[in-house]
Write a protein that holds these residues in place. Structure first.
Motif, PDB file in Angstrom:
ATOM      1  N   GLU A  50       0.747  -1.092  -0.023  1.00  0.00           N
ATOM      2  CA  GLU A  50      -0.007   0.062   0.028  1.00  0.00           C
ATOM      3  C   GLU A  50       0.549   1.241   0.034  1.00  0.00           C
ATOM      4  N   GLN A  98       2.052   1.927  -3.490  1.00  0.00           N
ATOM      5  CA  GLN A  98       0.983   2.445  -4.214  1.00  0.00           C
ATOM      6  C   GLN A  98       1.012   4.032  -3.925  1.00  0.00           C
ATOM      7  N   ARG A  99       1.238   4.578  -2.560  1.00  0.00           N
ATOM      8  CA  ARG A  99       1.080   5.890  -2.503  1.00  0.00           C
ATOM      9  C   ARG A  99       2.145   6.615  -2.996  1.00  0.00           C
ATOM     10  N   GLY A 113       3.846   5.670  -5.807  1.00  0.00           N
ATOM     11  CA  GLY A 113       3.493   5.745  -7.062  1.00  0.00           C
ATOM     12  C   GLY A 113       2.728   6.777  -7.460  1.00  0.00           C
ATOM     13  N   GLU A 114       2.158   7.695  -6.787  1.00  0.00           N
ATOM     14  CA  GLU A 114       1.126   8.720  -6.702  1.00  0.00           C
ATOM     15  C   GLU A 114       1.908   9.981  -6.724  1.00  0.00           C
ATOM     16  N   GLU A 145       6.438   3.144 -14.019  1.00  0.00           N
ATOM     17  CA  GLU A 145       5.536   2.162 -14.087  1.00  0.00           C
ATOM     18  C   GLU A 145       6.421   1.007 -14.006  1.00  0.00           C
ATOM     19  N   LEU A 148       8.109   0.656 -10.366  1.00  0.00           N
ATOM     20  CA  LEU A 148       6.883   0.127  -9.515  1.00  0.00           C
ATOM     21  C   LEU A 148       6.697  -1.223  -9.430  1.00  0.00           C
ATOM     22  N   SER A 177       7.398  -3.958  -6.532  1.00  0.00           N
ATOM     23  CA  SER A 177       5.996  -4.598  -5.939  1.00  0.00           C
ATOM     24  C   SER A 177       6.233  -6.237  -6.176  1.00  0.00           C
TER      25      SER A 177
END
Length: 651
Positions: free
Chosen positions: A493, A496-497, A499-500, A516, A519, A523
Motif C-alpha cells: 500500500e 501504491q502511495r 507511485g502517486e 511503471e 513500481l 512490487s
C-alpha cells in the motif's frame, strides 16, 4: 627313455639284439596282459601278444582296443602257427611273428612294431601339442579381449602381469613403462608394478631406470630385443647389463631365470618392458629356500618367449589405448573445468556451487551403492556411472551462459542503475527544495526587507526540514521494498502511495516519482525477480540441455544431458521447465536435486538471501520430501550417510 617290449614269462625271444646294442630296449616279462593305464603313454611300447596273454583278458575287446591306442600289438604264434588264429584281434595287430620264426624275421617284425609305437607316441604328442596350442590361442584371445575392455591403467597392468605369469608359471614379474622426452624419444623406464608369488606382501616404490644397456629392462627397451637368461647370477663378465642383487639381498630371494620382453605397439614403438622371473615346474610352489629354487626353477623355453611376446604386443596396444584414454579424460576434465570457470565468472556469487553439487551427488550415489534403503537397496553404480554423474553435476548450470548477466547477478528487485536513477531524483528534489527555500527567502527580503525576516526564515527552514524528512521517508520505503524479501501488505500500500507522488524535472515537466517499470519491480511479492526475469533464469536448464546435447559423448557419458536436464523438476510434476513427474526423473537427477537445493540453502555467498544452518536446511529438505517434491528414500540416505559433510570438510 628306452623303448619297452612286453612279453609273456616262459617264452624265449631271439638272442639277437633288438636295437643297435643289447641294452637299447627294455624287456619286461609278465603273467597277464597289462592295462593301458599301466603303460607310459610317452614311451614307445610293443606288446608281444601270445595265447597266454590273450587268455588273461578273457576276450575283453575294450581292454585290447585301449592297449592298441598306446602300444603296438604284435601277435606271437605258437610253434607251427604261421598266421594268427581266429580268436586273435587281427584288426588291432601291427604284425605277426610265426611260431619258431627265424631270428631275423622276429627282429624285423619287432622293429616294425617299435616304429609303429613311436608313431603312436608322436601322434599323441602332436595331438597334445595341438590341444595345448589351441588352449594357448584361446587364452591369448581371452586375455586380449579382457585387455581391450579395461581402461584403468593400474588394473590393466596388473592384468597383463598376472596373465603373463600364469601362462609361463613364473614366480614373479614386473612392468616398466616408457617415459619420453619432448621429441618423443624414450628417456627412462618407470617401474610401475611388481608381483611375487613367494613374497606376496612386498613394499612397492616407483623408480626410474635409463633406457640404455646398463640394466636388463633398459637393454630390452633400447634394443627392442627380448632377453632369455637361464641364471642372472651367471652372466658373462663382458655383458653390458647386470642384475641388481640388492632386492635379493634385502628380502632373501633368489632371482634365477628371467625373461625380459619389450612391449611394442603396432607402430613398433616401445611402450614398456615386461619382466618375468623364475619360471617354475609347478606354478603354485613357493620358492622358500635355495634348494627349492635349484630344483623348481627352470629356464624360459622358446614357447614361453613366443607366448609372452604375443601377449606383450596385445598389452602394448592396450596400454597405449589406456594412456590415450587418460589423456582424453584429462582433456575433457580441462574442458569441464573451463566450462565451470566460465559459468562462475558470469555469476561470482555462486562460486564453487557446481563443484559442491557434483561432490554431494557422487557422495550420495556412493552411499546408495554401499547400501541404499527401500527400492534402492540393490542399486549399484559403476566407476563410469559415477563419473557421468560428476560431470552432470559440474555442468548442470552451464546454460546460465545464455542468461543475461544483469539478470543472473541481480541482487535486489531494482537493478543498480535503476536505483541510482531514483537516488538522483531524490537528490534533485532535495536540491529543488533547497532552491525553493533560497528563492522564498530572497523574495521576502526584496518585498519586506528586514521586517519579520527571522520569523520568515524559521518558517521556511521548517518547511525545508519537513520536505527533507518526507523525501527521506519515501527513499527509505523504496530501499526497504527493494530488498529481496517477502513484501507485506502494508508495504504494498505504501508503494501504491509512492507511485502517486510527482515531481518537476529540470525541464519543468511533471513526472511520477516512480515510473511503471520501477513500481512493478518494487512490487515483487517474493524474491527479487519479476515473472519475465524468473522465466529467463529458469531457461538456463533448457540452455544447459541443448548445449550438452551438442557434445559427442562417449557411450559411458551419454546420459549427462538427461541427468542435468531434470535438476529443477519435482516428483509431483510442479518443477520446471517440463513439469515432468517421478517416472520421468532418473535416480541420478533426484540425487542431484537434493544436493543442489541443500547447497543453495546453505551457501553463504548469495547476496540476495541469507544462508541457513545445516539443521534448518535438512528440515526444509524433509518438508519438501513430505510434500512429494523430493525422493524421501534418497534424502534419508543423504542424511544418514552425512553426505553434506564432504563439502563442509572441503570448505
Amino acid at each position: 627313455m628306452k623303448p619297452l617290449l612286453v612279453a609273456c614269462i616262459g617264452r624265449t625271444l631271439t638272442p639277437a639284439p633288438l636295437g643297435r646294442r643289447d641294452d637299447d630296449v627294455e624287456v619286461r616279462r609278465v603273467h597277464v596282459l597289462p592295462r593301458a593305464t599301466a603303460l607310459d603313454a610317452n614311451r614307445p611300447t610293443v606288446i608281444l601278444l601270445d595265447r597266454t596273454l590273450l587268455a588273461s583278458v578273457a576276450g575283453d575287446r575294450a581292454s585290447l582296443e585301449e592297449l592298441a591306442a598306446v602300444a603296438a600289438i604284435v601277435g606271437w604264434g605258437d610253434t607251427g602257427e604261421d598266421a594268427p588264429r581266429d580268436d586273435f584281434p587281427q584288426d588291432l595287430l601291427t604284425s605277426f611273428v610265426p611260431g619258431g620264426a627265424a631270428p631275423g624275421t622276429v627282429i624285423t617284425q619287432l622293429r616294425g612294431g617299435f616304429r609303429h609305437a613311436a608313431c603312436l607316441v608322436a601322434a599323441r604328442n602332436a595331438k597334445a601339442a595341438e590341444g595345448e596350442r589351441y588352449h594357448e590361442l584361446t587364452e591369448l584371445t581371452r586375455v586380449g579381449v579382457a585387455l581391450s575392455h579395461e581402461r584403468d591403467l593400474l588394473t590393466l597392468l596388473d592384468m597383463i602381469l598376472s596373465q603373463s605369469r600364469r601362462l609361463t608359471a613364473s614366480d614373479a614379474g614386473s612392468i616398466y613403462l616408457v617415459e619420453r622426452e619432448e621429441d618423443g624419444k624414450p628417456a627412462t623406464l618407470r617401474f610401475k608394478l611388481s608381483q611375487n608369488h613367494s613374497l606376496p606382501n612386498l613394499p612397492f616404490t616407483e623408480f626410474t631406470v635409463p633406457v640404455d644397456h646398463t640394466s636388463l629392462s633398459g637393454y630390452a627397451a633400447a634394443t627392442g630385443e627380448p632377453l632369455v637368461i637361464p641364471d642372472v647370477y651367471l652372466l658373462p663378465d663382458d655383458s653390458s647389463f647386470k642384475q641388481n642383487r640388492s632386492f635379493d639381498d634385502k628380502f632373501g630371494y633368489r632371482t634365477k631365470s628371467m625373461l625380459v620382453i619389450p612391449m611394442k605397439s603396432h607402430r613398433d614403438e616401445i611402450v614398456g618392458v615386461l619382466q618375468l622371473i623364475n619360471r617354475k615346474r609347478s606354478a603354485e610352489t613357493r620358492l622358500g629356500s635355495p634348494d627349492k629354487v635349484q630344483w623348481e626353477v627352470i629356464s624360459f623355453d622358446r614357447r614361453s618367449v613366443e607366448l609372452v611376446t604375443a601377449l606383450a604386443s596385445q598389452a602394448a596396444v592396450a596400454i597405449e589405448n589406456s594412456l590415450l584414454y587418460e589423456d582424453i579424460e584429462r582433456l575433457f576434465e580441462g574442458f569441464v573445468t573451463a566450462a565451470v570457470t566460465a559459468i562462475e565468472s558470469r555469476d561470482p556469487t555462486t562460486h564453487g556451487h557446481s563443484g559442491r553439487v557434483a561432490t554431494m551427488s557422487v557422495g550420495l550415489a556412493e552411499a546408495v551403492d554401499r547400501g541404499g534403503s527401500g527400492r534402492y537397496s540393490g542399486l549399484r553404480f559403476s566407476r563410469e556411472q559415477l563419473r557421468e554423474l560428476r560431470y552432470a553435476g559440474l555442468l548442470h548450470d552451464f546454460g546460465k551462459v545464455g542468461v543475461r548477466e544483469e539478470v543472473l547477478v541481480k541482487e535486489k528487485k531494482l537493478y543498480p542503475h535503476d536505483l541510482a536513477l531514483i537516488e538522483h531524483r531524490f537528490a534533485f528534489m532535495i536540491q529543488g527544495a533547497e532552491l525553493e527555500f533560497e528563492r522564498a527567502r530572497a523574495a521576502h527580503l526584496l518585498r519586506y526587507g528586514a521586517m519579520r525576516y527571522d520569523e520568515a526564515v524559521r518558517e521556511l527552514e521548517g518547511r525545508l526540514r519537513a520536505r527533507r524528512l518526507e523525501l527521506e521517508k519515501y527513499r527509505r520505503a523504496i530501499l526497504e521494498a527493494n530488498e529481496p524479501t517477502v513484501l507485506h501488505e502494508g508495504q504494498f500500500e505504501e508503494l501504491q502511495r509512492l507511485g502517486e507522488q510527482r515531481y518537476v524535472d529540470a525541464n519543468g515537466e511533471e513526472r511520477p516519482l516512480l515510473d511503471e517499470r520501477e513500481l512493478r519491480f518494487l512490487s515483487i511479492t517474493k524474491g527479487n525477480l519479476d515473472e519475465s526475469e524468473r522465466r529467463e533464469i529458469e531457461s538456463h536448464v533448457t540452455h544447459t540441455y541443448r548445449f550438452l546435447q551438442q557434445i559427442p559423448w562417449t557411450r559411458e557419458l551419454r546420459g549427462i544431458p538427461e541427468i542435468a536436464y531434470g535438476h529443477h523438476e519435482k516428483l509431483n510434476g510442479q518443477g520446471y521447465p517440463r513439469q515432468v513427474g517421478a517416472p520421468d526423473i532418473p535416480v541420478q537427477t533426484r540425487m542431484m536435486t537434493i544436493a543442489d537445493i541443500y547447497d543453495a540453502l546453505t551457501a553463504s555467498d548469495r547476496p540476495y538471501k541469507r544462508a541457513v544452518g545445516v539443521t534448518e536446511a535438512l528440515d526444509i529438505l524433509h518438508a519438501e520430501a513430505r510434500e512429494g517434491l523430493l525422493d524421501r528414500e534418497l534424502l534419508g540416505t543423504f542424511v544418514d550417510a552425512r553426505v553434506y559433510e564432504a563439502v563442509q570438510a572441503a570448505a
